[in-house]
Motif scaffolding. Structure first.
Motif, mmCIF file in Angstrom:
data_model
loop_
_atom_site.group_PDB
_atom_site.id
_atom_site.type_symbol
_atom_site.label_atom_id
_atom_site.label_comp_id
_atom_site.label_asym_id
_atom_site.label_seq_id
_atom_site.Cartn_x
_atom_site.Cartn_y
_atom_site.Cartn_z
ATOM 1 N N GLN A 32 0.365 -1.083 -0.188
ATOM 2 C CA GLN A 32 -0.081 0.009 0.029
ATOM 3 C C GLN A 32 1.006 1.113 -0.124
ATOM 4 O O GLN A 32 0.440 2.408 0.836
ATOM 5 N N SER A 33 1.835 1.035 -0.911
ATOM 6 C CA SER A 33 2.920 2.158 -0.492
ATOM 7 C C SER A 33 2.440 3.976 -1.212
ATOM 8 O O SER A 33 2.307 4.915 -0.912
ATOM 9 N N ILE A 39 -0.750 9.756 2.619
ATOM 10 C CA ILE A 39 -1.319 9.618 4.396
ATOM 11 C C ILE A 39 -0.575 10.521 5.156
ATOM 12 O O ILE A 39 -0.771 11.641 6.080
ATOM 13 N N LEU A 40 1.109 9.685 4.567
ATOM 14 C CA LEU A 40 1.883 11.298 5.152
ATOM 15 C C LEU A 40 1.837 12.978 4.437
ATOM 16 O O LEU A 40 1.754 13.219 5.242
ATOM 17 N N LYS A 41 1.735 12.402 2.822
ATOM 18 C CA LYS A 41 1.439 13.813 2.800
ATOM 19 C C LYS A 41 0.127 14.424 3.586
ATOM 20 O O LYS A 41 0.278 15.635 4.012
ATOM 21 N N LYS A 42 -0.900 14.145 3.676
ATOM 22 C CA LYS A 42 -2.731 14.230 4.501
ATOM 23 C C LYS A 42 -2.080 15.168 5.984
ATOM 24 O O LYS A 42 -2.297 16.286 6.415
ATOM 25 N N PHE A 43 -0.936 14.410 6.833
ATOM 26 C CA PHE A 43 -1.194 15.083 8.035
ATOM 27 C C PHE A 43 -0.101 15.778 7.685
ATOM 28 O O PHE A 43 1.366 15.185 8.576
ATOM 29 N N GLU A 44 1.360 15.796 6.519
ATOM 30 C CA GLU A 44 2.120 16.884 6.819
ATOM 31 C C GLU A 44 3.450 16.546 7.326
ATOM 32 O O GLU A 44 3.657 16.883 8.300
ATOM 33 N N MET A 45 3.727 15.095 6.363
ATOM 34 C CA MET A 45 4.320 14.424 7.654
ATOM 35 C C MET A 45 5.406 13.774 6.408
ATOM 36 O O MET A 45 6.298 13.071 6.670
ATOM 37 N N GLU A 46 5.244 14.015 5.042
ATOM 38 C CA GLU A 46 6.187 13.419 3.744
ATOM 39 C C GLU A 46 7.135 13.725 3.821
ATOM 40 O O GLU A 46 8.423 13.522 3.554
ATOM 41 N N ASN A 47 8.371 14.880 4.812
ATOM 42 C CA ASN A 47 9.362 15.424 4.838
ATOM 43 C C ASN A 47 9.807 14.621 6.083
ATOM 44 O O ASN A 47 10.805 15.859 6.776
ATOM 45 N N CYS A 48 9.271 14.253 7.144
ATOM 46 C CA CYS A 48 9.325 13.974 8.718
ATOM 47 C C CYS A 48 10.709 12.979 8.236
ATOM 48 O O CYS A 48 11.539 12.369 7.243
ATOM 49 N N LYS A 115 2.038 9.761 15.627
ATOM 50 C CA LYS A 115 2.512 10.493 14.697
ATOM 51 C C LYS A 115 4.020 9.318 14.800
ATOM 52 O O LYS A 115 5.157 9.692 13.467
ATOM 53 N N ARG A 116 4.452 9.513 15.585
ATOM 54 C CA ARG A 116 6.046 8.200 15.328
ATOM 55 C C ARG A 116 5.367 7.059 14.420
ATOM 56 O O ARG A 116 6.685 6.799 14.295
ATOM 57 N N ILE A 117 4.711 6.135 14.060
ATOM 58 C CA ILE A 117 4.169 5.302 13.585
ATOM 59 C C ILE A 117 4.272 5.790 11.621
ATOM 60 O O ILE A 117 4.330 5.648 10.596
ATOM 61 N N LEU A 118 3.597 7.611 12.077
ATOM 62 C CA LEU A 118 4.057 7.938 10.231
ATOM 63 C C LEU A 118 5.773 7.993 10.399
ATOM 64 O O LEU A 118 6.042 7.558 8.786
ATOM 65 N N LYS A 119 6.632 7.913 11.754
ATOM 66 C CA LYS A 119 7.742 8.569 10.652
ATOM 67 C C LYS A 119 8.273 7.442 10.441
ATOM 68 O O LYS A 119 9.492 6.883 9.922
#
Length: 206
Positions: A32-33, A39-48, A115-119
């Motif tokens: 599900q890449s 999801i990363l983009k939606k929650f502003e975490m694509e550059n984390c 958010k740690r999961i998103l990272k």
């Protein structure tokens, strides 16, 4: 089915409800890449910065009543998105289910855990499930439990998975319905049944 219903051939299945399917002579790969990136983009975490694990080994999630209240809608939306991602990511199921238990009273500490999961997903975007075309059918089951791991109600969280050879076909993470007494010798029959069942799964007689 073509005789009974009007159908059209759309070609080889490659995408279905957010699930990407790559088929080859060697086998089938599910991931599900694309959904993960959304999801990363939606929650502003694509550059984390990527994390190596979905949760810290010494982390304990509590009710945290004194913590700062966060946006309930945003937090629940994040948990819902992560729950759908567990369709192909059993590696995040435990922590996602743990976060879901406390989403009714979301605090800043809970949101940081999510958010740690998103990272972690940032560094494992292309992880998925691989099913080789030529593999022996030898079903193996594994089970584990943290034995009264929840400090709030002394309930255990157990996890199981089943693999025919090396291909994961089912997995489960579930919290026990009964709490474990402080003295193990006083276990009820139902608790003993859980332990016996777990031992049977860990040593399949096939």
């Amino acid at each position: 089915m073509q005789k009974e219903f009007e159908m059209s051939m759309m070609g080889e299945l490659s995408f279905f409800l957010g699930l990407q399917i790559k088929q080859s002579k060697e086998g089938i790969f599910l991931c599900q890449s694309k959904y993960c990136k959304e999801i990363l983009k939606k929650f502003e975490m694509e550059n984390c910065k990527a994390a190596t694990t979905p949760m810290s080994t010494n982390y304990y999630m509590s009710v945290d009543e004194a913590g700062t209240v966060v946006d309930q809608t945003k937090h629940r939306g994040l948990i819902s998105s992560l729950l759908y991602l567990t369709a192909s990511r059993p590696d995040i199921m435990f922590i996602v289910c743990l976060c879901a238990r406390l989403q009714s009273s979301s605090r800043e500490s809970h949101f940081k855990a999510a958010k740690r999961i998103l990272k972690y997903l940032k560094g494992t975007t292309f992880v998925g499930l691989w099913y080789p075309s030529h593999s022996p059918i030898h079903l193996v089951g594994y089970s584990d439990s943290d034995f009264a791991g929840c400090k709030l109600d002394r309930k255990s969280t157990s996890g199981t998975c089943h693999l025919p050879d090396s291909s994961l076909i089912s997995w489960l993470c579930q919290k026990s319905k009964q709490n474990i007494p402080k003295h193990p010798k006083n276990l009820s029959s139902s608790n003993q049944g859980e332990i016996v069942e777990n031992e049977a799964l860990m040593e399949p007689n096939l």
